[in-house]
Design a protein around this motif. Structure first.
Motif, PDB file in Angstrom:
ATOM      1  N   GLY A 131     -16.583  -4.173 -11.956  1.00  0.00           N
ATOM      2  CA  GLY A 131     -17.653  -3.470 -11.263  1.00  0.00           C
ATOM      3  C   GLY A 131     -17.363  -3.197  -9.804  1.00  0.00           C
ATOM      4  O   GLY A 131     -18.043  -2.377  -9.186  1.00  0.00           O
ATOM      5  N   ASP A 132     -16.366  -3.876  -9.224  1.00  0.00           N
ATOM      6  CA  ASP A 132     -16.021  -3.629  -7.823  1.00  0.00           C
ATOM      7  C   ASP A 132     -15.467  -2.225  -7.648  1.00  0.00           C
ATOM      8  O   ASP A 132     -14.706  -1.732  -8.491  1.00  0.00           O
ATOM      9  N   ARG A 133     -15.838  -1.573  -6.564  1.00  0.00           N
ATOM     10  CA  ARG A 133     -15.313  -0.259  -6.197  1.00  0.00           C
ATOM     11  C   ARG A 133     -14.045  -0.480  -5.385  1.00  0.00           C
ATOM     12  O   ARG A 133     -14.043  -1.277  -4.437  1.00  0.00           O
ATOM     13  N   VAL A 134     -12.952   0.189  -5.777  1.00  0.00           N
ATOM     14  CA  VAL A 134     -11.662  -0.009  -5.121  1.00  0.00           C
ATOM     15  C   VAL A 134     -10.957   1.322  -4.868  1.00  0.00           C
ATOM     16  O   VAL A 134     -11.315   2.346  -5.440  1.00  0.00           O
ATOM     17  N   GLU A 173     -11.853  -4.009 -16.166  1.00  0.00           N
ATOM     18  CA  GLU A 173     -11.401  -5.228 -16.850  1.00  0.00           C
ATOM     19  C   GLU A 173     -10.501  -6.017 -15.924  1.00  0.00           C
ATOM     20  O   GLU A 173      -9.786  -5.443 -15.108  1.00  0.00           O
ATOM     21  N   VAL A 174     -10.527  -7.342 -16.076  1.00  0.00           N
ATOM     22  CA  VAL A 174      -9.616  -8.230 -15.362  1.00  0.00           C
ATOM     23  C   VAL A 174      -8.806  -8.960 -16.424  1.00  0.00           C
ATOM     24  O   VAL A 174      -9.385  -9.608 -17.308  1.00  0.00           O
ATOM     25  N   HIS A 180      -7.817   5.652 -17.017  1.00  0.00           N
ATOM     26  CA  HIS A 180      -7.583   4.267 -16.650  1.00  0.00           C
ATOM     27  C   HIS A 180      -6.150   4.048 -16.190  1.00  0.00           C
ATOM     28  O   HIS A 180      -5.227   4.729 -16.633  1.00  0.00           O
ATOM     29  N   ALA A 181      -6.004   3.071 -15.311  1.00  0.00           N
ATOM     30  CA  ALA A 181      -4.702   2.609 -14.845  1.00  0.00           C
ATOM     31  C   ALA A 181      -4.796   1.097 -14.715  1.00  0.00           C
ATOM     32  O   ALA A 181      -5.901   0.526 -14.730  1.00  0.00           O
ATOM     33  N   VAL A 182      -3.658   0.426 -14.581  1.00  0.00           N
ATOM     34  CA  VAL A 182      -3.636  -1.018 -14.393  1.00  0.00           C
ATOM     35  C   VAL A 182      -2.826  -1.312 -13.141  1.00  0.00           C
ATOM     36  O   VAL A 182      -1.744  -0.746 -12.935  1.00  0.00           O
ATOM     37  N   HIS A 183      -3.368  -2.189 -12.286  1.00  0.00           N
ATOM     38  CA  HIS A 183      -2.700  -2.541 -11.025  1.00  0.00           C
ATOM     39  C   HIS A 183      -2.843  -4.024 -10.751  1.00  0.00           C
ATOM     40  O   HIS A 183      -3.798  -4.670 -11.176  1.00  0.00           O
ATOM     41  N   LYS A 215      -7.698  -3.458 -14.664  1.00  0.00           N
ATOM     42  CA  LYS A 215      -7.813  -2.130 -15.261  1.00  0.00           C
ATOM     43  C   LYS A 215      -8.881  -1.393 -14.465  1.00  0.00           C
ATOM     44  O   LYS A 215      -9.994  -1.899 -14.288  1.00  0.00           O
ATOM     45  N   VAL A 216      -8.518  -0.222 -13.948  1.00  0.00           N
ATOM     46  CA  VAL A 216      -9.416   0.555 -13.106  1.00  0.00           C
ATOM     47  C   VAL A 216      -9.609   1.948 -13.685  1.00  0.00           C
ATOM     48  O   VAL A 216      -8.705   2.495 -14.316  1.00  0.00           O
TER      49      VAL A 216
END
Length: 70
Positions: free
Chosen positions: A8-11, A26-27, A58-61, A49-50
């Motif tokens: 839910g965090d905005r990044v 997702e974490v 989606h991407a993963v970082h 996952k953002v």
């Protein structure tokens, strides 16, 4: 900062096309597959996952690539 990030965090993160904003969906704290690639992570080094605001893709970082925005 990575241990403080939650679903839910905005990044913001950098991509090939420039800065992207989105939301953590997702974490992951154990190894998983994303887009046919094995992603290595742990409790100490999670991956996030953002979802992009612009494309809804989606991407993963790793946490160090993400910056919280208000």
């Amino acid at each position: 900062m990575s241990d403080q990030l939650r679903v839910g965090d905005r990044v913001r993160w950098n991509s090939r096309t420039g800065a992207v904003t989105g939301e953590i969906t997702e974490v992951h704290t154990s190894d998983f597959e994303f887009m046919g690639r094995r992603r290595l992570c742990s409790e100490a080094e999670p991956q996030y996952k953002v979802r992009s605001d612009a494309t809804q893709l989606h991407a993963v970082h790793r946490g160090e690539a993400l910056h919280r925005v208000s």
